[in-house]
Enzyme design. Structure first.
Site, PDB file in Angstrom:
ATOM      1  N   MET A  56      36.902  26.712  41.280  1.00  0.00           N
ATOM      2  CA  MET A  56      37.689  26.295  40.113  1.00  0.00           C
ATOM      3  C   MET A  56      36.751  25.669  39.094  1.00  0.00           C
ATOM      4  O   MET A  56      36.023  24.727  39.407  1.00  0.00           O
ATOM      5  CB  MET A  56      38.776  25.295  40.530  1.00  0.00           C
ATOM      6  CG  MET A  56      39.833  25.878  41.453  1.00  0.00           C
ATOM      7  SD  MET A  56      40.971  24.642  42.124  1.00  0.00           S
ATOM      8  CE  MET A  56      39.980  23.969  43.478  1.00  0.00           C
ATOM      9  N   GLN A 101      29.517  31.580  43.957  1.00  0.00           N
ATOM     10  CA  GLN A 101      30.164  32.632  43.175  1.00  0.00           C
ATOM     11  C   GLN A 101      29.383  32.859  41.891  1.00  0.00           C
ATOM     12  O   GLN A 101      29.119  31.923  41.127  1.00  0.00           O
ATOM     13  CB  GLN A 101      31.612  32.292  42.823  1.00  0.00           C
ATOM     14  CG  GLN A 101      32.297  33.474  42.123  1.00  0.00           C
ATOM     15  CD  GLN A 101      33.718  33.210  41.713  1.00  0.00           C
ATOM     16  OE1 GLN A 101      33.974  32.378  40.863  1.00  0.00           O
ATOM     17  NE2 GLN A 101      34.658  33.941  42.317  1.00  0.00           N
ATOM     18  N   CYS A 123      38.542  36.538  37.420  1.00  0.00           N
ATOM     19  CA  CYS A 123      38.874  35.676  36.283  1.00  0.00           C
ATOM     20  C   CYS A 123      39.244  36.525  35.073  1.00  0.00           C
ATOM     21  O   CYS A 123      38.578  37.527  34.778  1.00  0.00           O
ATOM     22  CB  CYS A 123      37.697  34.769  35.934  1.00  0.00           C
ATOM     23  SG  CYS A 123      37.498  33.387  37.058  1.00  0.00           S
ATOM     24  N   LYS A 143      35.600  38.849  44.875  1.00  0.00           N
ATOM     25  CA  LYS A 143      36.902  38.227  44.627  1.00  0.00           C
ATOM     26  C   LYS A 143      37.535  38.957  43.457  1.00  0.00           C
ATOM     27  O   LYS A 143      36.974  39.006  42.369  1.00  0.00           O
ATOM     28  CB  LYS A 143      36.762  36.736  44.318  1.00  0.00           C
ATOM     29  CG  LYS A 143      38.107  36.000  44.231  1.00  0.00           C
ATOM     30  CD  LYS A 143      37.900  34.500  44.070  1.00  0.00           C
ATOM     31  CE  LYS A 143      39.226  33.758  44.176  1.00  0.00           C
ATOM     32  NZ  LYS A 143      40.161  34.083  43.075  1.00  0.00           N
ATOM     33  N   HIS A 196      43.203  37.854  44.911  1.00  0.00           N
ATOM     34  CA  HIS A 196      44.241  37.067  44.250  1.00  0.00           C
ATOM     35  C   HIS A 196      45.424  38.009  44.046  1.00  0.00           C
ATOM     36  O   HIS A 196      45.324  38.995  43.315  1.00  0.00           O
ATOM     37  CB  HIS A 196      43.735  36.533  42.909  1.00  0.00           C
ATOM     38  CG  HIS A 196      44.684  35.577  42.260  1.00  0.00           C
ATOM     39  ND1 HIS A 196      44.275  34.609  41.367  1.00  0.00           N
ATOM     40  CD2 HIS A 196      46.021  35.407  42.367  1.00  0.00           C
ATOM     41  CE1 HIS A 196      45.303  33.908  40.946  1.00  0.00           C
ATOM     42  NE2 HIS A 196      46.379  34.384  41.539  1.00  0.00           N
ATOM     43  N   ASN A 208      44.621  35.100  48.362  1.00  0.00           N
ATOM     44  CA  ASN A 208      44.625  33.985  47.421  1.00  0.00           C
ATOM     45  C   ASN A 208      45.828  34.124  46.499  1.00  0.00           C
ATOM     46  O   ASN A 208      46.230  35.227  46.166  1.00  0.00           O
ATOM     47  CB  ASN A 208      43.308  34.001  46.623  1.00  0.00           C
ATOM     48  CG  ASN A 208      43.245  32.950  45.528  1.00  0.00           C
ATOM     49  OD1 ASN A 208      42.791  33.225  44.423  1.00  0.00           O
ATOM     50  ND2 ASN A 208      43.698  31.740  45.812  1.00  0.00           N
ATOM     51  N   GLY A 209      46.395  32.996  46.110  1.00  0.00           N
ATOM     52  CA  GLY A 209      47.490  33.022  45.146  1.00  0.00           C
ATOM     53  C   GLY A 209      48.800  32.534  45.732  1.00  0.00           C
ATOM     54  O   GLY A 209      49.332  33.138  46.664  1.00  0.00           O
ATOM     55  N   ARG A 242      44.748  25.533  43.477  1.00  0.00           N
ATOM     56  CA  ARG A 242      45.354  24.417  42.741  1.00  0.00           C
ATOM     57  C   ARG A 242      45.901  23.330  43.663  1.00  0.00           C
ATOM     58  O   ARG A 242      45.795  22.146  43.361  1.00  0.00           O
ATOM     59  CB  ARG A 242      46.478  24.941  41.831  1.00  0.00           C
ATOM     60  CG  ARG A 242      45.981  25.649  40.602  1.00  0.00           C
ATOM     61  CD  ARG A 242      47.125  26.312  39.858  1.00  0.00           C
ATOM     62  NE  ARG A 242      47.653  27.454  40.600  1.00  0.00           N
ATOM     63  CZ  ARG A 242      48.816  28.046  40.333  1.00  0.00           C
ATOM     64  NH1 ARG A 242      49.584  27.571  39.374  1.00  0.00           N
ATOM     65  NH2 ARG A 242      49.215  29.087  41.028  1.00  0.00           N
TER      66      ARG A 242
END
Length: 323
Positions: free
Chosen positions: A59, A126, A156, A197, A229, A268-269, A292
């Site tokens: 993040m 990353q 992203c 990712k 994700h 993820n997500g 998050r």
């Protein structure tokens, strides 16, 4: 390490009824035990690929070394990730690289960009970028520094205008062959595992068949681990909205697990608890990444360590309350 933590804690008031020296002495054994736990975590090398792993998502402006150390104080059982680091940021600030001459800004020490404490391991670097040569050389520096694995950011939501209009992140999902070239270059340059990712898709390239094509193309280059994700990315939509507007489709990740039994998939997500993470892994995914929620409640991982007990959990709670 223990003395440093005692020194830091000593600056916090323990309350009017507890003399400082007594308070320090009472915490010292627990601090020593915590440091031993951190050392055990640091010994777990090349653990990024293990199935059943809980990953803490990269993040921006969050996953710096201080946040990672906090997470490691809570648990030694998570796989931690760096913030996304541009390949060019590493090359522009490395004295041995020719790109250093292109840096018009005062150079930064490489340690300030990619440094970490041994206790943070296992730790994934990353990288962001789309130049195979630059990514390969950046990965070499990450390996020399001691990272356990390399990841290419293909998730992203790159912006569509201004300085942020770069070919990186989810924009790379338009070009599976370029992603394969980038990963092949990194795999040839380092001995570490290289993962990707990604999202379920990007803009109008969002069918399951197109996702399968992306996985097939990139895995043919040697990538065996995909962190997915479970939303598509919408370029031009800001990062916050890209985490909520595109619908979650966990079922697509499960379909990938069935379609590619020789590969490892981390979901993820939308994962908000360890109970949900365990349920998803019980249902078939190989690992889970939490973002998050980890930022909002880093203490959620306190019970994750296999050796965790009530006394250690109580210490962690008291330790973190004084940071």
């Amino acid at each position: 390490m223990g003395a440093a933590i005692v020194s830091k804690l000593g600056r916090c008031s323990p309350g009017p009824r507890a003399p400082m020296s007594t308070w320090r002495r009472s915490l010292a054994p627990m601090i020593d035990a915590q440091c031993a736990m951190l050392r055990r975590g640091a010994m777990r090398q090349h653990d990024e690929h293990r199935r059943g792993a809980i990953h803490v998502a990269p993040m921006i402006d969050v996953s710096h070394r201080h946040f990672r150390m906090l997470l490691r104080c809570v648990s030694d059982s998570t796989v931690l990730w760096s913030e996304m680091t541009w390949d060019r940021a590493i090359l522009y600030n490395c004295p041995d690289e020719p790109e250093r001459a292109r840096n018009n800004n005062p150079p930064r020490p490489l340690e300030a960009l990619i440094g970490f404490s041994e206790c943070e391991r296992p730790l994934v670097m990353q990288l962001g970028g789309s130049n195979p040569d630059w990514l390969a050389r950046a990965a070499v520096h990450a390996e020399r520094r001691g990272y356990d694995a390399i990841n290419l950011n293909c998730g992203c939501p790159a912006q569509t205008r201004g300085r942020s209009r770069n070919c990186y992140g989810a924009r790379l999902m338009f070009e599976p062959k370029l992603v394969a070239e980038c990963c092949a270059a990194m795999l040839a340059a380092v001995s570490l595992p290289v993962s990707v990712k990604c999202r379920l898709g990007v803009d109008a390239r969002d069918s399951f068949d197109e996702l399968v094509e992306f996985i097939e193309t990139v895995s043919a280059a040697g990538v065996t681990h995909f962190i997915v994700h479970a939303r598509k990315a919408i370029l031009g939509l800001d990062t916050v909205k890209n985490r909520s507007v595109p619908p979650l489709r966990h079922e697509w990740v499960f379909r990938l697990v069935e379609r590619f039994p020789h590969l490892t998939f981390t979901l993820n997500g939308g994962v908000t608890s360890l109970e949900q993470a365990r349920s998803l892994m019980d249902a078939g995914v190989h690992g889970v990444m939490i973002g998050r929620r980890a930022n909002a409640d880093p203490y959620m991982f306190a019970t994750l360590s296999p050796h965790a007990n009530a006394a250690e959990a109580a210490f962690r709670e008291e330790f973190i309350s004084h940071l």
